[in-house]
Design a protein around this motif. Structure first.
Motif, PDB file in Angstrom:
ATOM      1  N   VAL A 109      35.162 -19.368  -1.165  1.00 27.25           N
ATOM      2  CA  VAL A 109      33.936 -18.922  -0.975  1.00 27.25           C
ATOM      3  C   VAL A 109      33.743 -17.446  -0.494  1.00 27.25           C
ATOM      4  CG1 VAL A 109      31.674 -19.542   0.101  1.00 27.25           C
ATOM      5  CG2 VAL A 109      33.046 -21.463  -0.353  1.00 27.25           C
ATOM      6  N   SER A 110      32.932 -16.828  -1.319  1.00 30.37           N
ATOM      7  CA  SER A 110      32.626 -15.215  -0.953  1.00 30.37           C
ATOM      8  C   SER A 110      34.040 -14.411  -0.916  1.00 30.37           C
ATOM      9  CB  SER A 110      31.822 -15.222   0.396  1.00 30.37           C
ATOM     10  OG  SER A 110      31.403 -14.000   0.713  1.00 30.37           O
ATOM     11  N   ARG A 111      34.363 -14.000   0.317  1.00 26.64           N
ATOM     12  CA  ARG A 111      35.586 -13.248   0.499  1.00 26.64           C
ATOM     13  C   ARG A 111      36.937 -14.424   0.144  1.00 26.64           C
ATOM     14  NH1 ARG A 111      38.808 -12.404   5.592  1.00 26.64           N
ATOM     15  NH2 ARG A 111      40.853 -12.290   4.904  1.00 26.64           N
ATOM     16  N   GLY A 112      36.546 -15.645   0.302  1.00 29.67           N
ATOM     17  CA  GLY A 112      37.652 -16.660  -0.062  1.00 29.67           C
ATOM     18  C   GLY A 112      37.954 -16.808  -1.655  1.00 29.67           C
ATOM     19  N   GLY A 113      36.852 -16.149  -2.172  1.00 30.18           N
ATOM     20  CA  GLY A 113      37.210 -16.245  -3.843  1.00 30.18           C
ATOM     21  C   GLY A 113      38.157 -15.171  -3.973  1.00 30.18           C
TER      22      GLY A 113
END
Length: 336
Positions: A198-202
């Motif tokens: 998710v977000s940076r986690g992408g």
């Protein structure tokens, strides 16, 4: 001062009570039950939120509005259901001689081994840490659908100095280390591993995928795929995050950003790992063009994928929460 005390109280709540280990691995040094301390029951959590907002609210009307919002987002019947049906542990583990915090969530009743989702959170440093409310909102519903969910807070989180987070640098090792734990989780199927960022986690997901072939399918929500172009969309990321987090950023800006941008190695992606891309069209934090242009590149290189854009929704996709959960569950049930 109040924020420091609040952070300390949440940290103590996370690691207050030992629990029987889920992960039988020597690198996992401590596991604790998520449902302890102020999260032991709904009344304790509600009281904590009430006391916090009593101090912060400007007047009684504002206070009641905040309490109503909490109760609507986290109703007691939802809390009680998750506590009755899920096991949730926080744990500590060692990576590169650094202590890192992680978490694992799974159904209590398991007939057969379950597929595993490695969850890569957003944010940076302490910002975006996955504490209880975030677990209940985003991860408990996935575990309830028959997944073992495991994730890392990334190195440096919940410490006085959170500068260990390199925003896609050595912290990626914290994600990869979770893969090695999966064979040591009795309820987990090591042959059915997915990754959700998710977000940076992408970004974190795509970088991690360069170093493993054990993940069978991935999904990203509001993920950044081209950090160079993102600087024109959100230039304050450079000062607030990149300069602070990324080693040697000023000297090697272009190279460091490109190394974290999957758009630069689409041709290297495995055609055997399908990718789900989810984004809100009105995302002000990560431009929806990241997912749109990435989908076009995946088309060109014949990488199996699906693009879902929720019209009018923002970075957090709260207007499409049920549709989002359904997309994720269907995706991973199909490919794991």
């Amino acid at each position: 001062m109040y924020k420091l005390l609040l952070f300390a109280s949440l940290f103590l709540a996370v690691f207050s009570t030992s629990a029987a280990k889920i992960i039988d691995d020597e690198h996992v040094t401590k596991e604790t039950d998520c449902f302890t301390g102020i999260f032991a029951d709904y009344a304790s959590w509600h009281q904590f939120i009430a006391q916090k907002n009593k101090r912060k609210a400007k007047n009684e009307e504002a206070y009641l509005k905040r309490i109503k919002a909490f109760e609507e987002t986290f109703p007691q019947d939802m809390f009680d259901n998750f506590k009755a049906n899920l096991t949730c542990h926080n744990f500590k583990y060692q990576v590169d001689n650094v202590e890192v915090l992680g978490y694992i969530i799974k159904p209590k009743v398991i007939k057969n081994k379950l597929p595993v989702l490695i969850y890569n959170r957003g944010g940076n440093g302490n910002f975006g840490s996955v504490y209880f409310a975030a677990m209940m909102r985003n991860l408990f519903p996935l575990a309830e659908q028959g997944f073992v969910v495991i994730g890392s807070q990334y190195r440096g989180t919940s410490t006085k100095n959170d500068d260990l987070d390199e925003f896609g640098g050595k912290d990626v090792n914290d994600v990869l280390a979770l893969i090695d734990f999966i064979p040591h989780i009795a309820s987990a199927d090591e042959n059915r591993i997915g990754m959700l960022g998710v977000s940076r986690g992408g970004m974190q997901t795509h970088v991690a995928m360069q170093h493993t072939n054990k993940v069978k399918a991935i999904a990203t929500i509001a993920g950044a795929t081209d950090l160079v172009k993102e600087l024109t969309f959100r230039p304050n990321m450079e000062k607030n995050v990149y300069v602070r987090r990324i080693p040697n950023y000023k000297e090697n800006k272009q190279a460091e950003l490109e190394a974290r941008s999957v758009m630069n190695w689409v041709d290297k992606l495995s055609p055997k790992v399908p990718i789900l891309l989810i984004h809100g069209s009105d995302d002000k934090r990560v431009s929806v063009e990241n997912s749109i242009q990435f989908a076009k590149a995946l088309d060109k290189h014949q990488i199996p994928h699906k693009l879902v854009v929720y019209d009018g929704d923002n970075h957090f996709l709260m207007d499409h929460k049920e549709q989002l959960e359904s997309e994720l569950v269907n995706w991973f049930n199909t490919y794991l």
